[in-house]
Design an enzyme around this catalytic site. Structure first.
Site, PDB file in Angstrom:
ATOM      1  N   SER A 142      -9.151  -7.843  -1.276  1.00  0.00           N
ATOM      2  CA  SER A 142      -9.193  -7.320  -0.711  1.00  0.00           C
ATOM      3  C   SER A 142      -9.747  -6.547  -1.839  1.00  0.00           C
ATOM      4  O   SER A 142      -8.931  -6.464  -2.757  1.00  0.00           O
ATOM      5  CB  SER A 142      -7.881  -6.666   0.521  1.00  0.00           C
ATOM      6  OG  SER A 142      -8.911  -5.138   0.694  1.00  0.00           O
ATOM      7  N   TYR A 155      -0.163  -3.840   2.701  1.00  0.00           N
ATOM      8  CA  TYR A 155      -0.745  -4.201   2.598  1.00  0.00           C
ATOM      9  C   TYR A 155      -1.656  -4.590   0.971  1.00  0.00           C
ATOM     10  O   TYR A 155      -1.890  -5.773   0.597  1.00  0.00           O
ATOM     11  CB  TYR A 155      -1.512  -3.837   3.331  1.00  0.00           C
ATOM     12  CG  TYR A 155      -2.684  -5.070   3.493  1.00  0.00           C
ATOM     13  CD1 TYR A 155      -3.552  -6.186   3.913  1.00  0.00           C
ATOM     14  CD2 TYR A 155      -3.916  -4.402   3.107  1.00  0.00           C
ATOM     15  CE1 TYR A 155      -4.498  -6.838   4.764  1.00  0.00           C
ATOM     16  CE2 TYR A 155      -5.604  -5.416   3.334  1.00  0.00           C
ATOM     17  CZ  TYR A 155      -5.871  -6.637   3.363  1.00  0.00           C
ATOM     18  OH  TYR A 155      -6.908  -7.539   4.107  1.00  0.00           O
ATOM     19  N   LYS A 159      -2.548  -7.689  -1.705  1.00  0.00           N
ATOM     20  CA  LYS A 159      -3.590  -8.393  -2.210  1.00  0.00           C
ATOM     21  C   LYS A 159      -3.510  -8.211  -3.942  1.00  0.00           C
ATOM     22  O   LYS A 159      -4.393  -8.710  -3.252  1.00  0.00           O
ATOM     23  CB  LYS A 159      -4.700  -7.419  -1.136  1.00  0.00           C
ATOM     24  CG  LYS A 159      -5.506  -7.606   0.282  1.00  0.00           C
ATOM     25  CD  LYS A 159      -4.990  -8.708   0.191  1.00  0.00           C
ATOM     26  CE  LYS A 159      -5.057  -9.653   1.709  1.00  0.00           C
ATOM     27  NZ  LYS A 159      -5.554 -10.880   1.926  1.00  0.00           N
TER      28      LYS A 159
END
Length: 251
Positions: A142, A155, A159
């Site tokens: 991401s 998160y 990533k």
């Protein structure tokens, strides 16, 4: 184009959003594709839709944190003739907030699915990929792995870990002719990105960061994955390719 005829692909978390678009594109280019997700009804719905398009697709229920489910994925690939392409796309984000406000339970779940499962999928796919003349391992990271989002703290860190996993695995697998790359989507219009685009103010803020001044489409991502999976991407390995409309992407 039909760049992937005769190849077999596994795409995790592929019944919706970016994963579905990737599975669809690989199948459109001639690959036999095994799609998966945690819920059987979602698998059946996606398989039915793609089969009605005349695509060669099979589906399995798979929670990527479950060793038995992962084994079933690769057993299915073996029955079809082997494995040429693995796209590790599954990810979760059970908690919204800054990184140091994340609960321990959410942190563990995020890293279990987003990082550990990607590592285990890659590890377990290697024996089959080594038998392929065009082994491709593709992680989906991401833009948040480069530029953390406040709302996606833990998160974002998970990533970032995939960027490093890509670099390390590419060096290890290069002697076997297997390429390892990572695609880092920007803000793509999916259910997963609703927290960043659902309100007018959030959407305006998101667009202010994107030089192309539009949110991404799932097809923007699937086309890059298809390139990496094909012979056109045969000399690309160890790369983290950002697909984010020009958003800043420097660690």
């Amino acid at each position: 184009m039909k760049r992937l005829c005769g190849r077999i692909a596994v795409v995790t978390a592929s019944t919706d959003g970016i994963g579905f678009a990737i599975a669809q594109r690989l199948a459109q280019e001639g690959a036999k594709v095994i799609i998966s997700s945690r819920k059987e009804k979602n698998v059946n719905k996606a398989v039915d839709k793609l089969c009605k398009e005349g695509l060669d697709v099979k589906g399995l229920v798979c929670h990527v944190s479950n060793a038995t489910d992962r084994e079933k994925l690769f057993d299915q690939a073996h029955k079809l003739g082997g494995l040429d392409i693995l796209v590790s796309n599954a990810a979760v984000n059970p908690e919204v907030g800054d990184v140091l406000d994340c609960s321990e339970s959410s942190w563990d779940k995020i890293f279990d699915v987003n990082v550990k499962s990607s590592f285990l999928l890659a590890k377990e796919a290697v024996p089959l990929l080594k038998q392929s003349k065009s082994g491709r391992l593709i992680f989906i990271s991401s833009i948040a792995g480069f530029q953390p989002f406040n709302l996606l703290g833990a998160y974002s860190v998970s990533k970032t870990a995939l960027l490093g996993l890509t670099k390390a695995a590419a060096l290890q697998l290069a002697p076997d002719g297997i390429t390892v790359n990572c695609v880092a989507p920007g803000i793509i219009q999916t259910k997963f990105s609703d927290a960043l685009t659902s309100s007018e103010s959030a959407r305006t803020e998101a667009l202010s960061r994107i030089p192309l001044n539009r949110l991404g489409d799932t097809n923007d991502v699937s086309g890059v994955v298809a390139f990496l999976a094909s012979n056109d991407g045969a000399y690309v390995t160890g790369e983290n390719i950002v697909v984010a409309g020009g958003m800043a992407s420097r660690l």
